[in-house]
Design an enzyme around this catalytic site. Structure first.
Site, PDB file in Angstrom:
ATOM      1  N   ARG A 177       0.801  -1.224   0.000  1.00  0.00           N
ATOM      2  CA  ARG A 177       0.000   0.000   0.000  1.00  0.00           C
ATOM      3  C   ARG A 177       0.836   1.277   0.000  1.00  0.00           C
ATOM      4  NH1 ARG A 177      -2.526  -3.659  -1.179  1.00  0.00           N
ATOM      5  NH2 ARG A 177      -4.503  -4.419  -0.307  1.00  0.00           N
ATOM      6  N   SER A 228     -10.674   1.318   3.338  1.00  0.00           N
ATOM      7  CA  SER A 228      -9.958   0.791   4.495  1.00  0.00           C
ATOM      8  C   SER A 228      -9.147   1.895   5.166  1.00  0.00           C
ATOM      9  CB  SER A 228      -9.023  -0.349   4.076  1.00  0.00           C
ATOM     10  OG  SER A 228      -9.766  -1.433   3.553  1.00  0.00           O
ATOM     11  N   GLU A 298      -3.907   3.831   6.379  1.00  0.00           N
ATOM     12  CA  GLU A 298      -3.771   3.679   4.928  1.00  0.00           C
ATOM     13  C   GLU A 298      -4.312   4.915   4.231  1.00  0.00           C
ATOM     14  OE1 GLU A 298      -5.799   0.771   1.582  1.00  0.00           O
ATOM     15  OE2 GLU A 298      -5.158  -0.099   3.476  1.00  0.00           O
TER      16      GLU A 298
END
Length: 313
Positions: A177, A228, A298
């Site tokens: 990520r 998320s 994130e």
């Protein structure tokens, strides 16, 4: 930030105008955030280049905004020029090499279906991600044990000095990520992806649909969220840690932890950026206390905030 005159301006070389003080909340999936000092949504690259030239001449910072997912915009807004890539959706398929070259604003779900209809596999995983290609390249978006880096061949970026350069995947420092494009002054214009060709489109569409149903069956994408919130602290899952800490439903103002999936926060309609930050901070503190695991967000931050958020990112 200082408010400019509240009227659009036309700049040399661009057909679409620049707009001042445009609210950005409705342009994000969580529906929170302040206004852009200046805003443009170019439909052609000539408009984009003209806007970039204008911003550089004025000494304004430049921010690209795609689908508005996986980010939090500060309640004080974004200084300088915000360029929405939502209309930059050019793409070119090469059936011989099974590659596709795509502009930064192309939505990931639409791209997944488009590739499936041509019998090109390897991108089915992206169908449930509510973002654009540009954001996916920067964040190394992923799902179902796949990620953007698995497909990327090269990316076209705009450098701070105005030059357009092409970077191979090996130069982007990809990991879970993240990439070296995060936090850099390089702006993604488009990318070339590698797929697997020659498959039956019906079968590829079936796999794509399966991924979509799985995604929507376990995550609240039908409601305002930013995707998320935390990276998974492998081998553990952030959602499981949050749920086991009893935080499902935890609320501050108009933002709460989703009951469907604890790694999502939802806006009930009246939520603010400050509410979202307060929920994220509380969840992080409780998980740290309960499990001795420091969750890393994130979600990307953009703009100016009325409170210090340096302890979270």
């Amino acid at each position: 930030m200082d408010a400019p005159e509240r009227r659009p301006i036309h700049i040399l070389g661009a057909k679409c105008p620049l707009y001042p003080q445009i609210p950005l909340a409705k342009m994000t999936t969580l529906r929170v955030g302040g206004a852009a000092q200046w805003y443009m949504a170019p439909r052609h690259l000539d408009d984009l280049y003209a806007a970039l030239s204008w911003a550089n001449s004025e000494g304004f910072p430049i921010t690209f905004l795609g689908a508005g997912s996986n980010l939090l915009i500060g309640d004080r807004g974004i200084s300088g020029l915000v360029i929405s890539t939502r209309y930059l959706r050019d793409y070119h398929l090469d059936d011989t090499s099974a590659t596709v070259t795509v502009a930064a604003g192309f939505p990931l779900p639409k791209l997944a279906w488009e590739l499936a209809s041509h019998g090109l596999s390897g991108f089915e995983w992206a169908v449930g991600i509510p973002g654009t290609l540009g954001g996916a390249v920067v964040m190394n978006a992923g799902a179902h044990r796949s990620c953007l880096a698995d497909n990327l061949v090269e990316v076209e970026v705009l450098e701070a000095d105005g030059q357009i350069v092409t970077l191979p995947r090996s130069d982007l420092g990809y990991s879970y990520r993240t990439s070296c494009l995060q936090g850099s002054s390089q702006l993604v214009l488009g990318a070339t992806l590698q797929l697997q060709g020659g498959e039956d489109p019906v079968l590829v569409r079936l796999r794509t649909d399966k991924h979509l149903k799985q995604r929507h069956g376990t995550q609240p994408y039908h409601r305002p969220s930013c995707g998320s919130v935390f990276r998974n602290p492998k081998p553990q899952a952030a959602g499981w840690l949050i749920e086991q800490a009893g935080l499902k439903g935890y609320r501050v103002g108009g933002v709460h932890v989703a009951n469907e999936h604890a790694n999502f926060i939802l806006n009930t309609g009246q939520g603010t950026t400050q509410d979202a930050i307060a929920v994220i901070r509380h969840v992080r503190e409780i998980v740290q206390h309960r499990w001795n695991v420091e969750l890393q967000p994130e979600v990307k931050l953009l703009g100016e905030f009325s409170q210090d958020v340096s302890d979270l990112w």
